[in-house]
Design a protein around this motif. Structure first.
Motif, PDB file in Angstrom:
ATOM      1  N   ALA A   1      71.677  34.916  16.713  1.00  0.00           N
ATOM      2  CA  ALA A   1      70.744  34.061  17.456  1.00  0.00           C
ATOM      3  C   ALA A   1      69.389  34.737  17.658  1.00  0.00           C
ATOM      4  O   ALA A   1      68.758  34.622  18.712  1.00  0.00           O
ATOM      5  N   VAL A   2      68.925  35.431  16.627  1.00  0.00           N
ATOM      6  CA  VAL A   2      67.632  36.115  16.674  1.00  0.00           C
ATOM      7  C   VAL A   2      66.515  35.087  16.764  1.00  0.00           C
ATOM      8  O   VAL A   2      66.527  34.071  16.070  1.00  0.00           O
TER       9      VAL A   2
ATOM     10  N   SER B   1      63.763  38.778  19.526  1.00  0.00           N
ATOM     11  CA  SER B   1      64.662  38.851  20.672  1.00  0.00           C
ATOM     12  C   SER B   1      66.050  38.384  20.240  1.00  0.00           C
ATOM     13  O   SER B   1      66.203  37.668  19.246  1.00  0.00           O
ATOM     14  N   ALA B   2      67.045  38.808  21.012  1.00  0.00           N
ATOM     15  CA  ALA B   2      68.424  38.388  20.771  1.00  0.00           C
ATOM     16  C   ALA B   2      69.136  38.290  22.115  1.00  0.00           C
ATOM     17  O   ALA B   2      68.948  39.145  22.982  1.00  0.00           O
TER      18      ALA B   2
ATOM     19  N   ASP C   1      69.895  40.114  27.491  1.00  0.00           N
ATOM     20  CA  ASP C   1      69.055  39.802  26.335  1.00  0.00           C
ATOM     21  C   ASP C   1      68.126  40.973  26.061  1.00  0.00           C
ATOM     22  O   ASP C   1      67.683  41.664  26.985  1.00  0.00           O
ATOM     23  N   PHE C   2      67.819  41.200  24.773  1.00  0.00           N
ATOM     24  CA  PHE C   2      67.012  42.368  24.412  1.00  0.00           C
ATOM     25  C   PHE C   2      65.998  42.013  23.339  1.00  0.00           C
ATOM     26  O   PHE C   2      66.110  40.975  22.690  1.00  0.00           O
ATOM     27  N   THR C   3      64.995  42.855  23.196  1.00  0.00           N
ATOM     28  CA  THR C   3      63.916  42.628  22.235  1.00  0.00           C
ATOM     29  C   THR C   3      63.727  43.855  21.356  1.00  0.00           C
ATOM     30  O   THR C   3      64.134  44.957  21.709  1.00  0.00           O
ATOM     31  N   ALA C   4      63.083  43.615  20.221  1.00  0.00           N
ATOM     32  CA  ALA C   4      62.679  44.699  19.320  1.00  0.00           C
ATOM     33  C   ALA C   4      61.237  44.456  18.927  1.00  0.00           C
ATOM     34  O   ALA C   4      60.875  43.349  18.517  1.00  0.00           O
TER      35      ALA C   4
ATOM     36  N   GLU D   1      61.007  49.693  18.614  1.00  0.00           N
ATOM     37  CA  GLU D   1      61.522  50.005  19.951  1.00  0.00           C
ATOM     38  C   GLU D   1      62.275  48.795  20.470  1.00  0.00           C
ATOM     39  O   GLU D   1      61.761  47.675  20.435  1.00  0.00           O
ATOM     40  N   LEU D   2      63.490  49.054  20.945  1.00  0.00           N
ATOM     41  CA  LEU D   2      64.343  48.001  21.482  1.00  0.00           C
ATOM     42  C   LEU D   2      64.370  48.130  22.987  1.00  0.00           C
ATOM     43  O   LEU D   2      64.611  49.219  23.511  1.00  0.00           O
ATOM     44  N   SER D   3      64.094  47.024  23.664  1.00  0.00           N
ATOM     45  CA  SER D   3      63.957  47.059  25.115  1.00  0.00           C
ATOM     46  C   SER D   3      64.905  46.087  25.794  1.00  0.00           C
ATOM     47  O   SER D   3      65.251  45.035  25.245  1.00  0.00           O
TER      48      SER D   3
END
Length: 149
Positions: free
Chosen positions: A21-22, A35-36, A94-97, A126-128
């Motif tokens: 689900a990117v 994001s995912a 949920d996270f982002t790159a 960078e993944l946040s």
């Protein structure tokens, strides 16, 4: 390429991105934010699965380079050669790159691609999570120029 167009491209050409689900938050040549959600990327501990974290980083880095090559109208094959990731903190939502090309390396990369038909470039993502960097992926990509028709 708009964020919507990049998202469609990723989902159509890299089916794992659809399963994860990117979403493409923003995109520009040399800069991408993806994001995912945690749901399809969760592990047995209730945090993001390491493979999903790594994959989102590779997708962001690959996309940043892909968009820059597309902007320059360079027909090529673009593949990941090597990656290394440092997991800094658990990701419980949920996270982002975010990936950005280092423009200082671009001229040498283009020179090598033009001269030899193949070049390598390192891209960092960078993944946040929750406003903090939770992982950092360094990917080395190989670009192989398509022969002129």
């Amino acid at each position: 390429m708009t964020p919507a167009a990049l998202e469609t491209y990723l989902h159509d050409h890299i089916p794992l991105s659809r399963a994860m689900a990117v979403r493409v938050v923003s995109s520009a040549p040399g800069h991408v934010e993806l994001s995912a959600p945690l749901g399809p990327n969760i592990n047995v501990h209730g945090t993001a699965f390491g493979g999903s974290v790594s994959t989102l980083g590779v997708l962001a880095a690959w996309s940043a380079l892909h968009l820059r090559l597309d902007q320059e109208a360079i027909a090529c094959q673009l593949v990941i050669h090597r990656s290394q990731i440092d997991y800094l903190a658990p990701i419980a939502g949920d996270f982002t790159a975010i990936a950005r090309l280092d423009e200082a390396n671009w001229p040498a990369f283009l020179h090598m691609l033009t001269r030899r038909g193949k070049a390598r470039l390192t891209v960092v993502a960078e993944l946040s999570f929750a406003g903090q960097v939770a992982a950092r992926l360094t990917g080395e990509f190989v670009t192989i120029a398509e022969p002129h028709a």
